[in-house]
Structure formats: C-alpha cells, structure tokens
Enzyme design. Sequence first.
Site, PDB file in Angstrom:
ATOM      1  N   HIS A 401       9.065   8.064   7.735  1.00 47.61           N
ATOM      2  CA  HIS A 401       7.722   7.589   8.076  1.00 47.61           C
ATOM      3  C   HIS A 401       7.368   7.856   9.541  1.00 47.61           C
ATOM      4  O   HIS A 401       6.206   7.713   9.935  1.00 47.61           O
ATOM      5  CB  HIS A 401       7.602   6.087   7.770  1.00 47.61           C
ATOM      6  CG  HIS A 401       6.270   5.706   7.202  1.00 47.61           C
ATOM      7  ND1 HIS A 401       5.098   6.337   7.551  1.00 47.61           N
ATOM      8  CD2 HIS A 401       5.929   4.754   6.293  1.00 47.61           C
ATOM      9  CE1 HIS A 401       4.088   5.786   6.900  1.00 47.61           C
ATOM     10  NE2 HIS A 401       4.563   4.823   6.125  1.00 47.61           N
ATOM     11  N   ASP A 405       3.233  10.795   6.919  1.00 46.93           N
ATOM     12  CA  ASP A 405       2.404   9.658   6.527  1.00 46.93           C
ATOM     13  C   ASP A 405       2.393   9.508   5.014  1.00 46.93           C
ATOM     14  O   ASP A 405       2.593  10.475   4.267  1.00 46.93           O
ATOM     15  CB  ASP A 405       0.972   9.841   7.029  1.00 46.93           C
ATOM     16  CG  ASP A 405       0.886   9.819   8.547  1.00 46.93           C
ATOM     17  OD1 ASP A 405       1.744   9.165   9.169  1.00 46.93           O
ATOM     18  OD2 ASP A 405      -0.021  10.463   9.095  1.00 46.93           O
TER      19      ASP A 405
END
Length: 429
Positions: A401, A405
């Site tokens: 992450h 995204d």
Amino acid sequence: MAKFTFRMPDIGEGIAEAEIVQWHKKVGDTVNEDEEFVDMMTDKATVPMESPVTGKILEIAGAEGEMVSIGSMLVVIDVEGEAPEDAPEDMHPAPAPKADVVEERIEVETSDASDADDALAADPQPEPLPAPTPAPKPSHAAKVLATPAVRKRARDIGIDLAQVKPAEDGRIRHGDLDAFLSYTGGYGAAAPSRNDEVVKVIGMRRRIAENMAASKRNIPHFSYVEECDVTALEDLRAQLNANRGDKPKLTILPMLITAICKTLPDFPMINARYDDEAGVVTRHGSVNLGMAAQTDAGLMVPVIKDAQAKNLWQLANEIVRLADAARNGTAKKEEMQGGTLTVTSLGPLGGVATTPVINRPEVAIIGPNRIIERPMFVSDGQGGERIEKRKLMNISISCDHRVVDGWDAASFVQALKKLIESPALILVG
C-alpha cells in the site's frame, strides 16, 4: 600428530555468517582430503565445504541450524605429521553450490485446477523422529456385562466395551453406546494419544520464516479478490491442447501469464520493486515473473525472464524447463532471482480466496484460486436470462500500500478479468 583448524571461508557474497545445514561427518570420524564434510547455507545458496587435509575430526563448530561467523573455527582435524597452516578466511569452498535458491519471498505451487504438477523437488528432509508408541489396548473387555446384541454392535462399530461407562447396575446397554459415540464424536474408540514432535527450524525453512516475517513486518499489505468466469478460457485451452502436436500440454498458467503481461502496461505500478531504504520505486518495462512453487523443504520461486515476449507455447516450455531445473538442483542463480511480479497458486487446494504474502522487494503478488463449477444466470441473447453451469475462479492480489493504491489494484484486476473472460483477446497481438 598435529591439529589443523579449518575456518569458515569468505564465500564472496558479502555475508558475515552462514548457517550449518547438515554435517556429513561427526567428531571421531575420518575425513579425507577434498571430501565434503558439511553443508553451509547463505542467503543465496547451500554450499558444501571440502576438507583440504586428511585426518580425524576432533571438534566441530556447532549443531545443525547454528550460525558460524566468517573466519571462525568450523572444524578441527587431527592430521599426521606436521599440520599445515590453518585454512585462511578467503579459502574457497567446493566449486559449485548444491542448489541456488531464491530467499527474498517464496510462495506456493503454480499449477492450475486440473494440472497440479508443478511442485518442485527439495533437499532431503531431516531424519524423522521415532514413531510414537501406540497406547496399549485394554484386555478386560470380557469382564464387562452386556447382552450379545450390544457386544455385536460394539464389535461392528469398533468400540472397546471396556471404555464405555455402564449404567448403575454395571451392565452396558445400547443407550450407553449411543452416549459414548456422542462423546467421542463418531464411531470407534478414541484414537490413542501421540507423542509431540520437535522439529528444528533450520536451512531453507529458517530462511522462509525470516523472509515471511520481514515481508509482513515491513510491507503494509492489502488484498483484493474478484470472481472471473473462466468457462471460455478453459474451452479455449482444451481446443489448443487437442491440436498441440508435440508441444507441451497447456495448463491455465501460461494463459494467465499472457493476460497479465497484456494488462500490465496500463498499470506500471504493479510490475515494480520498492527499495524502501533508498526510497526508490523502479517500474520495470520487462515482466520477470516468479512462479511460486511448493517443495518438501519449503517454497521456491523460479523466474520466467521477459515473460511478455513469449507466446503461450514458449511460456509452457519455460515453465516445464524451470520446474525440471529446480527439481534436479540444476537451476542457475540468475534463474532464481530478479523477479518483478509473482504468481502463486495452491492449484486444486486453492480455496475460495487467498491473501498471499508479497515477495519483497516486489510490490504485488497475484493468486489464482481453485476453479469450481456453479450455476449462474447468463444472457439468453434475447434480452432475458437462463441458468447455466459455468466454471468460476477467484483472482486474488496482494499489494504494497506504500506504492499501489487500492483503486489501481482493483482497476488492474478488472482489466485482467476482461481478458480472462474474453480469451480470444489473449491471443491477439
């Protein structure tokens, strides 16, 4: 007689220590010149060590699984006559490692639902512990009070009447058998207890444990799962296999890899490596795709270099070649390193969904799951719907992450799904 000290040599990989994987000799054994006496594991390979002298082993550095620093004593040998100088720290080990392995991140087997034959061979396992001694069988069943019908029923379902609690009058009835079955959870007497087993975590299993922990500790994972209809894809695969001639049989993996490679140009953040120490993300143009595979000793990831440049049959050949090389211990170091994206599958054991762990320093890993058949509503071509049996497979993806995204990961999987559900597009261009 004189003592010769063999010190752990610098293998030339910039390491500070190596792990003792397996001793081929023990204290008191005779070792001959140029004979292998121990296997040492670095981050990249298992390296056999050869003795430069002939003599009797007096002392060893430690037990299997322990670490030995470069330059420290590995073994002391009693030699005849005047002992040569102790082995220098830069002394070379045996000329070739036993097996080069990737230890950045290793996952599971890359077979499809019907062709789960990609598991790779492993180094020999440690000798198993002695089998547990089974619990002795009670021998006083004849003293139990029960009717012939109760005894026959107990024999038929494998119950030792001596283990059944009788009624107050000491006689066992059918209701007592029912209560015993309810307590034990099924027919037959409870299984005898088994001894605990203590398995030392060494060698490849230790590397896997360390790398799994480092990946989960350093990477904020998130996972996304989508269902794909692979009925048409499986039909196309069957047609290609029926007309393959002398080409290797296609599993679903080459088709999935081709679809991934066609999708990645629009999502360069997926095919990347993140150097978190330098703060640099490298988005790779070529797809060096790792195939996670299960072995008896642990998980290995051979890498298909430039997967985007290969057609289905070339990919199928490369999968077979790399699998055989890893199984035979002949894979080259460069064939086990440099992956930019990994595909991992449990084959027919794949389950409904998985949340695979990223192969650090890569930023994503894709996990196809088990193919199942299920009734679905499909269009009848006239504005209505009908129920039809379809083949379905979930696609899982885990991403870093810090780099990827959630929107990008979901968009990538949706684009991949379109190719999987319209497989003719996989063969175009």
